[in-house]
Design a protein around this motif. Structure first.
Motif, PDB file in Angstrom:
ATOM      1  N   ASP A 175       0.836  -1.211   0.000  1.00 26.07           N
ATOM      2  CA  ASP A 175       0.000   0.000   0.000  1.00 26.07           C
ATOM      3  C   ASP A 175       0.866   1.254   0.000  1.00 26.07           C
ATOM      4  O   ASP A 175       0.573   2.231  -0.700  1.00 26.07           O
ATOM      5  N   SER A 176       1.940   1.234   0.774  1.00 21.44           N
ATOM      6  CA  SER A 176       2.854   2.380   0.837  1.00 21.44           C
ATOM      7  C   SER A 176       3.572   2.565  -0.494  1.00 21.44           C
ATOM      8  O   SER A 176       3.729   3.691  -0.981  1.00 21.44           O
ATOM      9  N   LEU A 177       3.983   1.458  -1.100  1.00 17.89           N
ATOM     10  CA  LEU A 177       4.688   1.519  -2.380  1.00 17.89           C
ATOM     11  C   LEU A 177       3.778   2.074  -3.477  1.00 17.89           C
ATOM     12  O   LEU A 177       4.231   2.809  -4.369  1.00 17.89           O
ATOM     13  N   LYS A 178       2.507   1.756  -3.411  1.00 16.87           N
ATOM     14  CA  LYS A 178       1.554   2.302  -4.383  1.00 16.87           C
ATOM     15  C   LYS A 178       1.506   3.827  -4.297  1.00 16.87           C
ATOM     16  O   LYS A 178       1.435   4.513  -5.317  1.00 16.87           O
ATOM     17  N   ARG A 179       1.536   4.355  -3.072  1.00 14.88           N
ATOM     18  CA  ARG A 179       1.514   5.813  -2.913  1.00 14.88           C
ATOM     19  C   ARG A 179       2.772   6.448  -3.499  1.00 14.88           C
ATOM     20  O   ARG A 179       2.708   7.506  -4.145  1.00 14.88           O
ATOM     21  N   VAL A 180       3.912   5.796  -3.278  1.00 14.11           N
ATOM     22  CA  VAL A 180       5.168   6.306  -3.837  1.00 14.11           C
ATOM     23  C   VAL A 180       5.083   6.393  -5.351  1.00 14.11           C
ATOM     24  O   VAL A 180       5.350   7.446  -5.958  1.00 14.11           O
ATOM     25  N   PHE A 260      23.846   2.945   3.343  1.00 17.98           N
ATOM     26  CA  PHE A 260      24.407   1.844   4.117  1.00 17.98           C
ATOM     27  C   PHE A 260      25.936   1.894   4.108  1.00 17.98           C
ATOM     28  O   PHE A 260      26.545   2.493   3.214  1.00 17.98           O
ATOM     29  N   THR A 261      26.559   1.247   5.094  1.00 16.29           N
ATOM     30  CA  THR A 261      28.019   1.184   5.129  1.00 16.29           C
ATOM     31  C   THR A 261      28.562   0.650   3.815  1.00 16.29           C
ATOM     32  O   THR A 261      29.512   1.196   3.249  1.00 16.29           O
ATOM     33  N   ARG A 262      27.960  -0.421   3.325  1.00 22.78           N
ATOM     34  CA  ARG A 262      28.259  -0.909   1.972  1.00 22.78           C
ATOM     35  C   ARG A 262      27.116  -0.438   1.078  1.00 22.78           C
ATOM     36  O   ARG A 262      26.027  -0.992   1.111  1.00 22.78           O
ATOM     37  N   GLU A 263      27.385   0.599   0.310  1.00 20.76           N
ATOM     38  CA  GLU A 263      26.351   1.248  -0.506  1.00 20.76           C
ATOM     39  C   GLU A 263      25.589   0.241  -1.358  1.00 20.76           C
ATOM     40  O   GLU A 263      26.181  -0.597  -2.032  1.00 20.76           O
ATOM     41  N   ASP A 264      24.250   0.321  -1.297  1.00 23.03           N
ATOM     42  CA  ASP A 264      23.377  -0.559  -2.071  1.00 23.03           C
ATOM     43  C   ASP A 264      22.218   0.300  -2.583  1.00 23.03           C
ATOM     44  O   ASP A 264      21.102   0.236  -2.065  1.00 23.03           O
ATOM     45  N   SER A 265      22.474   1.099  -3.609  1.00 20.23           N
ATOM     46  CA  SER A 265      21.523   2.135  -4.011  1.00 20.23           C
ATOM     47  C   SER A 265      20.301   1.605  -4.748  1.00 20.23           C
ATOM     48  O   SER A 265      19.354   2.354  -4.982  1.00 20.23           O
ATOM     49  N   MET A 266      20.280   0.326  -5.124  1.00 21.66           N
ATOM     50  CA  MET A 266      19.060  -0.249  -5.715  1.00 21.66           C
ATOM     51  C   MET A 266      18.017  -0.546  -4.644  1.00 21.66           C
ATOM     52  O   MET A 266      16.849  -0.726  -4.943  1.00 21.66           O
ATOM     53  N   HIS A 267      18.467  -0.595  -3.391  1.00 21.42           N
ATOM     54  CA  HIS A 267      17.673  -1.132  -2.288  1.00 21.42           C
ATOM     55  C   HIS A 267      16.858  -0.043  -1.586  1.00 21.42           C
ATOM     56  O   HIS A 267      17.396   0.980  -1.165  1.00 21.42           O
ATOM     57  N   PHE A 268      15.552  -0.290  -1.431  1.00 21.51           N
ATOM     58  CA  PHE A 268      14.669   0.576  -0.661  1.00 21.51           C
ATOM     59  C   PHE A 268      13.907  -0.308   0.332  1.00 21.51           C
ATOM     60  O   PHE A 268      13.376  -1.349  -0.055  1.00 21.51           O
ATOM     61  N   GLU A 269      13.849   0.120   1.596  1.00 24.12           N
ATOM     62  CA  GLU A 269      13.179  -0.693   2.607  1.00 24.12           C
ATOM     63  C   GLU A 269      12.354   0.169   3.555  1.00 24.12           C
ATOM     64  O   GLU A 269      12.612   1.362   3.749  1.00 24.12           O
ATOM     65  N   VAL A 270      11.367  -0.466   4.170  1.00 27.85           N
ATOM     66  CA  VAL A 270      10.497   0.198   5.126  1.00 27.85           C
ATOM     67  C   VAL A 270      11.308   0.568   6.372  1.00 27.85           C
ATOM     68  O   VAL A 270      12.114  -0.217   6.858  1.00 27.85           O
ATOM     69  N   SER A 271      11.096   1.771   6.890  1.00 28.21           N
ATOM     70  CA  SER A 271      11.843   2.231   8.066  1.00 28.21           C
ATOM     71  C   SER A 271      11.234   1.690   9.358  1.00 28.21           C
ATOM     72  O   SER A 271      10.089   1.217   9.389  1.00 28.21           O
ATOM     73  N   ARG A 272      11.998   1.802  10.419  1.00 27.95           N
ATOM     74  CA  ARG A 272      11.523   1.378  11.738  1.00 27.95           C
ATOM     75  C   ARG A 272      10.315   2.222  12.177  1.00 27.95           C
ATOM     76  O   ARG A 272       9.358   1.691  12.761  1.00 27.95           O
ATOM     77  N   GLN A 273      10.348   3.526  11.884  1.00 26.96           N
ATOM     78  CA  GLN A 273       9.228   4.386  12.262  1.00 26.96           C
ATOM     79  C   GLN A 273       7.928   3.941  11.610  1.00 26.96           C
ATOM     80  O   GLN A 273       6.860   3.966  12.232  1.00 26.96           O
ATOM     81  N   MET A 274       8.016   3.526  10.329  1.00 28.89           N
ATOM     82  CA  MET A 274       6.811   3.075   9.630  1.00 28.89           C
ATOM     83  C   MET A 274       6.254   1.808  10.255  1.00 28.89           C
ATOM     84  O   MET A 274       5.038   1.664  10.431  1.00 28.89           O
TER      85      MET A 274
END
Length: 284
Positions: A175-180, A260-274
């Motif tokens: 649902d969140s990804l749809k809004r994005v 991230f410490t080891r850059e992974d710019s393809m990666h998107f993830e839900v945050s702890r706050q969410m």
């Protein structure tokens, strides 16, 4: 010698002007129709082009300074009726390729500016937190993607088409990804049409570890790219289109793997706050 100094001055003026224009272009963001900051893709690409022009001018000035030092070390020679000049190389700055500069620039690979600061005020839910908060998605983990066997998480798992891609994730994340993607499509339909994915759900341990659960294992992460071209892990660079997408994800509260410490710019993830918000709302 005076001609060389004049040439350096001529290069310095556009350098200052370009820097000023770049600063002005970032000073007044537009707004989305649904609220929040809009992302001006054209301005982002122009800024990247200006940055490359500045670097080109700086390189030219360095070459000319070396030439000045070489000339200054030579004995004076009088050459009547002959002008002395320095051939200034053509600018190697940003040159749009094709009719639509934005379309051609989305897949361009650029350095990630201030990459350790790309997730301001957003906290990552590490594997220890996620397992304590949601439970372990699978009892035994390997380096291969396997099925989720946690019944509570599995009941929230869905497979859906989300904007331009198809994912398997937890329902609140979908649902969140749809809004994005709805905001991306409204603001930059050309970028929206070129978004591709390298996967979402993958129940496994983090590569190079034993037993540490990847965020992908919980159905809370997705890997994206432009035109199906995969990003190189850990090189500090990414596709320009992903830097634009990152702004939309940050507005929604997602973490971008570029930080991230080891850059992974393809990666998107839900945050702890969410996740904590979804728990309060009874969604997970």
């Amino acid at each position: 010698m005076p001609v060389i100094l004049v040439a350096i001055g001529a290069l310095t003026v556009p350098l200052i002007w370009i820097a000023a224009q770049s600063a002005m272009s970032t000073a007044a963001p537009a707004t989305l129709s649904e609220g929040g900051s809009a992302i001006d893709s054209g301005a982002r690409i122009e800024i990247e082009g200006l940055r490359q022009q500045i670097e080109g001018l700086q390189a030219q000035m360095g070459v000319m300074q070396e030439q000045i030092q070489t000339i200054a070390s030579r004995p004076a020679v009088i050459a009547p009726q002959q002008d002395t000049f320095v051939q200034v190389p053509e600018s190697q700055g940003f040159v749009p390729d094709g009719d639509n500069a934005i379309l051609d620039a989305y897949a361009q690979v650029v350095l990630i500016a201030n990459r350790r600061e790309v997730n301001p005020g957003i906290n990552v839910g590490n594997s220890r937190f996620l397992e304590g908060f949601l439970g372990r998605p699978r009892q035994h983990l390997s380096n291969d993607c396997e099925a989720m066997d946690n019944p509570k998480l599995k009941s929230l798992l869905r497979v859906e088409s989300v904007g331009p891609i198809r994912v398997q994730m937890l329902q609140p994340a979908i649902d969140s990804l749809k809004r994005v993607f709805r905001n991306v499509e409204a603001t930059d339909p050309d970028l929206y049409a070129r978004i591709n994915t390298a996967g979402s759900l993958c129940v496994r341990q983090i590569r190079g570890t034993v037993g540490r659960t990847s965020t992908h294992s919980f159905g809370l992460a997705v890997d994206l790219n432009i035109d199906g071209k995969l990003d190189t892990l850990g090189d500090g660079k990414t596709q320009l289109g992903l830097t634009i997408l990152a702004d939309f994800f940050r507005e929604e509260g997602w973490v971008w793997g570029a930080g991230f410490t080891r850059e992974d710019s393809m990666h998107f993830e839900v945050s702890r706050q969410m996740l904590e918000k979804w728990r309060e709302e009874g969604k997970i």
